[in-house]
Design an enzyme around this catalytic site. Sequence first.
Site, PDB file in Angstrom:
ATOM      1  N   ASP A 118      34.706  -4.588  -2.762  1.00  0.00           N
ATOM      2  CA  ASP A 118      36.088  -4.923  -2.423  1.00  0.00           C
ATOM      3  C   ASP A 118      36.142  -5.474  -1.001  1.00  0.00           C
ATOM      4  O   ASP A 118      35.126  -5.529  -0.306  1.00  0.00           O
ATOM      5  CB  ASP A 118      37.035  -3.740  -2.622  1.00  0.00           C
ATOM      6  N   ASP A 175      37.619   5.497  -7.206  1.00  0.00           N
ATOM      7  CA  ASP A 175      36.673   5.749  -6.123  1.00  0.00           C
ATOM      8  C   ASP A 175      37.290   6.676  -5.102  1.00  0.00           C
ATOM      9  O   ASP A 175      38.509   6.675  -4.893  1.00  0.00           O
ATOM     10  CB  ASP A 175      36.248   4.442  -5.446  1.00  0.00           C
ATOM     11  N   CYS A 219      22.487  27.128  -7.752  1.00  0.00           N
ATOM     12  CA  CYS A 219      22.666  25.677  -7.877  1.00  0.00           C
ATOM     13  C   CYS A 219      21.325  24.966  -7.756  1.00  0.00           C
ATOM     14  O   CYS A 219      20.543  25.256  -6.853  1.00  0.00           O
ATOM     15  CB  CYS A 219      23.642  25.165  -6.807  1.00  0.00           C
ATOM     16  N   CYS A 255      21.015  21.531  -7.432  1.00  0.00           N
ATOM     17  CA  CYS A 255      21.366  20.143  -7.126  1.00  0.00           C
ATOM     18  C   CYS A 255      20.293  19.417  -6.313  1.00  0.00           C
ATOM     19  O   CYS A 255      20.288  18.201  -6.240  1.00  0.00           O
ATOM     20  CB  CYS A 255      22.704  20.075  -6.388  1.00  0.00           C
ATOM     21  N   CYS A 292      21.014  22.766  -2.409  1.00  0.00           N
ATOM     22  CA  CYS A 292      21.256  24.212  -2.308  1.00  0.00           C
ATOM     23  C   CYS A 292      19.986  25.032  -2.493  1.00  0.00           C
ATOM     24  O   CYS A 292      19.845  26.117  -1.912  1.00  0.00           O
ATOM     25  CB  CYS A 292      22.302  24.636  -3.344  1.00  0.00           C
ATOM     26  N   HIS A 320      26.383  17.822  -2.027  1.00  0.00           N
ATOM     27  CA  HIS A 320      26.396  18.785  -3.138  1.00  0.00           C
ATOM     28  C   HIS A 320      27.713  18.674  -3.900  1.00  0.00           C
ATOM     29  O   HIS A 320      27.734  18.679  -5.141  1.00  0.00           O
ATOM     30  CB  HIS A 320      26.215  20.207  -2.596  1.00  0.00           C
TER      31      HIS A 320
END
Length: 463
Positions: free
Chosen positions: A100, A264, A414, A416, A419, A440
């Site tokens: 954009d 977004d 977690c 991810c 973590c 995270h």
Amino acid sequence: MKQFDFYFPDNKDFVDPEFNGITNTRTKHYRQYDDGAYPHEILNKKAYDGMLVSLAAVGTMQRKGKYYEQELTEDFYFGGAREFLRLNKPEHQDIKLMGDCGAFDYVGEFEPPFSIDELIEFYERGKFDYGISLDHIVFPYAKDDEALAKLPHPDIAESERRITITLDNAKEFYERSQTCSFEAYGVAHGYSVKSFVRSVKELEGMGYRRITIGGMIKSKTPDLLALLEVLSREKHPDTQFHLLGICRFENIDSYIKYGVTSADSTSPLMQGIKGGKYYELNHMTSKVEESLSARIRQCDHTNVQNLIESSRPLMKAVIVQMSADNEFDIDLSNTALSMNECVKRLEVDCIEKLIAYESGSVDFEHAFKAFCAYEKITNPKYLNPLISQVEKNKLAKEMEHYKTFLKDKLWVHCSCGICDKGIMNIIFRSNQTNRRRGIHNLSVITEFKTIMLKQVNDNEGCN
């Protein structure tokens, strides 16, 4: 099958992959782009469905961008967005690229500072999947006729001027985009429901079937949903909406119902960085829950050092009182210790005990005791002898949030990719830990979005 994609706006949000939260060390002579990692490079889980990059952020070959240094701008144009963002590996091929103009960054200017030529060059050389037309943002918004009647006439006139600029640019952009490699989005702006409907209708008349809804980032959620409901009735059946800069994720099912197929937002990241928030996906309720990450200020940081310099007598009195009340377990009775040494020893004790608590070698009570002692000596509010009862209640409530976060040990469960490196990688402490916590959050939101989308599609199938 319904669709909804989450795009993450690129603002050079890197973290140092070599950062060690326990020792607070990082890559020597760290260079942000060369040594840093994007969220999708450091996470084990999917970070987002796409990335949005703004011309205002990157700049042109002649004009400096808001975030990119000239060397990076040249690299971006030379290799394209996918290569520059390191999305050219097989595991990232499904991440889409949207561009954009970055109207929010020039909201105060009379006209957009870029030309359609520059925007198309940005999209073509960047090799974007989608490109949004050149717009001029409109912020005033009246949710109904009563609110519209109160909107000052100069605001309406300026909004109309900006809408005209946006639609004129959209017409030329659409015509020229037909020979380009990217798919074109038009931008709908408005200061009322009717003006938004008018913008959408005009864009559809130009040929657009992909339209972004702009300028609603300041709106209240009920007003946003009410607008989308109207637009969903008025739009062409094939038209897909994208929400620019806004995605209140708890409303994804409503967005999908109203024809929104993407949005977004940097909110999950910023909530982690600035708000200290740690997201968790509750699989029982399929909701995202927010915890306040425990805060451990850096003793050698300017803020703490300034506090020590300005409040030595008060800090001394607090330490003496905490010692008398058995509020910490280390010995600070040596009168030869400086205030810096006392604070540093409390910091080290706090960190060591939290790490030991995480591994199971220290119980929660002792770890939280050390945490509270350090918080009380580094939080200036605790040092105020004239603190009001209202402020005391706020501090007590905040401490309860910290207690819950530490006791629940959410990060331990977690996977991810952040973590599982331990609490000192996601604690509320430094730019590196705060940014990691925000990254995270991105993975949690993307997982939540996937679950919500599946639920919507499963319900559609049942019907």
